[in-house]
Design an enzyme around this catalytic site. Structure first.
Site, PDB file in Angstrom:
ATOM      1  N   ASP A   1       0.870  -1.165   0.000  1.00 27.12           N
ATOM      2  CA  ASP A   1       0.000   0.000   0.000  1.00 27.12           C
ATOM      3  C   ASP A   1       0.918   1.229   0.000  1.00 27.12           C
ATOM      4  O   ASP A   1       2.108   1.125   0.316  1.00 27.12           O
ATOM      5  CB  ASP A   1      -0.875  -0.042   1.255  1.00 27.12           C
ATOM      6  CG  ASP A   1      -1.682   1.214   1.444  1.00 27.12           C
ATOM      7  OD1 ASP A   1      -2.346   1.641   0.491  1.00 27.12           O
ATOM      8  OD2 ASP A   1      -1.640   1.769   2.557  1.00 27.12           O
TER       9      ASP A   1
ATOM     10  N   ASP B   1      -0.132   5.183   0.876  1.00 29.25           N
ATOM     11  CA  ASP B   1      -0.373   6.119   1.976  1.00 29.25           C
ATOM     12  C   ASP B   1      -0.492   5.384   3.305  1.00 29.25           C
ATOM     13  O   ASP B   1      -1.333   4.496   3.462  1.00 29.25           O
ATOM     14  CB  ASP B   1      -1.660   6.913   1.720  1.00 29.25           C
ATOM     15  CG  ASP B   1      -1.575   7.747   0.458  1.00 29.25           C
ATOM     16  OD1 ASP B   1      -0.756   8.684   0.441  1.00 29.25           O
ATOM     17  OD2 ASP B   1      -2.311   7.455  -0.510  1.00 29.25           O
TER      18      ASP B   1
ATOM     19  N   ASP C   1      -1.433  -0.796   5.919  1.00 26.08           N
ATOM     20  CA  ASP C   1      -1.772  -0.318   7.265  1.00 26.08           C
ATOM     21  C   ASP C   1      -3.271  -0.271   7.521  1.00 26.08           C
ATOM     22  O   ASP C   1      -3.693   0.118   8.609  1.00 26.08           O
ATOM     23  CB  ASP C   1      -1.183   1.077   7.499  1.00 26.08           C
ATOM     24  CG  ASP C   1      -1.933   2.166   6.739  1.00 26.08           C
ATOM     25  OD1 ASP C   1      -2.189   1.988   5.534  1.00 26.08           O
ATOM     26  OD2 ASP C   1      -2.265   3.191   7.354  1.00 26.08           O
TER      27      ASP C   1
END
Length: 231
Positions: free
Chosen positions: A15, A17, A172
């Protein structure tokens, strides 16, 4: 997905961001610019940061407190992107452990799978001080569906000539973990922008405090004794 995993990890998918970069302030600046242009009240950075993960349009709808189907979303999106493309990394930095982890893992194919739009993804990646080039980048508008749907990971696996079970998805947020589970890939949760409780609730296969720990985990999974286990 639980139980034995026959396939060794052959590629890593990150991922963007909250996993590789802390982009909260730049996203908030672009969102607040768009909100101001369309006459909406601006929001605090921490509030907007809580909306990161599902893509630009959902973020803007939440920040403006309107439905995603509201016709004003197009104007918000256009203003957001126009600002972001001029200010992609004014305040954005790599998160702790990212540079060393990517360098240590560069012998494997490294990819990005993000719910960020393609235009802003390219602008950010072009200016970041990254130690590697990603073999493949899939953004939110590249395919008919985005995370948490499994399609992005299935697509990446096909492009690499692998099966999804040979991918490791590192992220995250719950979108990343759910995408990995639906595709049949391993999932590694890393503490980043998203609240830790949300990450844990998604039940990733492993949770790391930072990407500093990722190379050792991947090496463990690549050793013969770890071939038939997820941890």
């Amino acid at each position: 997905m639980t139980g034995p995993l026959a396939a060794l990890p052959r590629a890593l998918v990150f991922d963007l961001d909250g996993t590789l970069i802390d982009s909260r302030l730049d996203i908030a600046c672009a969102a607040n610019h768009a909100l101001g242009v369309l006459g909406f009240a601006q929001r605090e950075v921490a509030v907007i940061a809580g909306y990161v993960g599902d893509g630009a349009r959902p973020l803007l709808a939440r920040a403006a407190e309107i439905a995603e189907t509201d016709p004003r979303i197009d104007g918000l999106y256009d203003a957001f992107i126009a600002y972001y493309l001029v200010h992609p990394i004014d305040h954005t930095t790599l998160l702790p452990g990212v540079a060393s982890a990517l360098s240590a893992l560069r012998e494997l194919p490294l990819c990005v799978c993000t719910n960020k739009p393609r235009s802003s993804t390219d602008a950010v990646l072009a200016q970041l001080p990254l130690p590697v080039r990603f073999q493949l980048v899939v953004a939110s508008d590249d395919l008919p569906k985005k995370k948490p749907d499994p399609l992005p990971l299935v697509h990446i696996a096909e492009r690499l000539g692998l099966t999804p079970r040979e991918l490791v998805m590192v992220g995250d947020g719950p979108q990343d973990i759910q995408c990995a589970r639906a595709a049949g890939a391993r999932s590694v949760g890393v503490e980043g922008i998203q609240p830790r409780a949300r990450l844990l609730a998604a039940e990733p296969d492993v949770v790391l405090a930072s990407l500093h720990e990722l190379p050792a985990l991947i090496q463990k999974w690549l050793t013969p004794s770890a071939r038939d286990t997820r941890r």
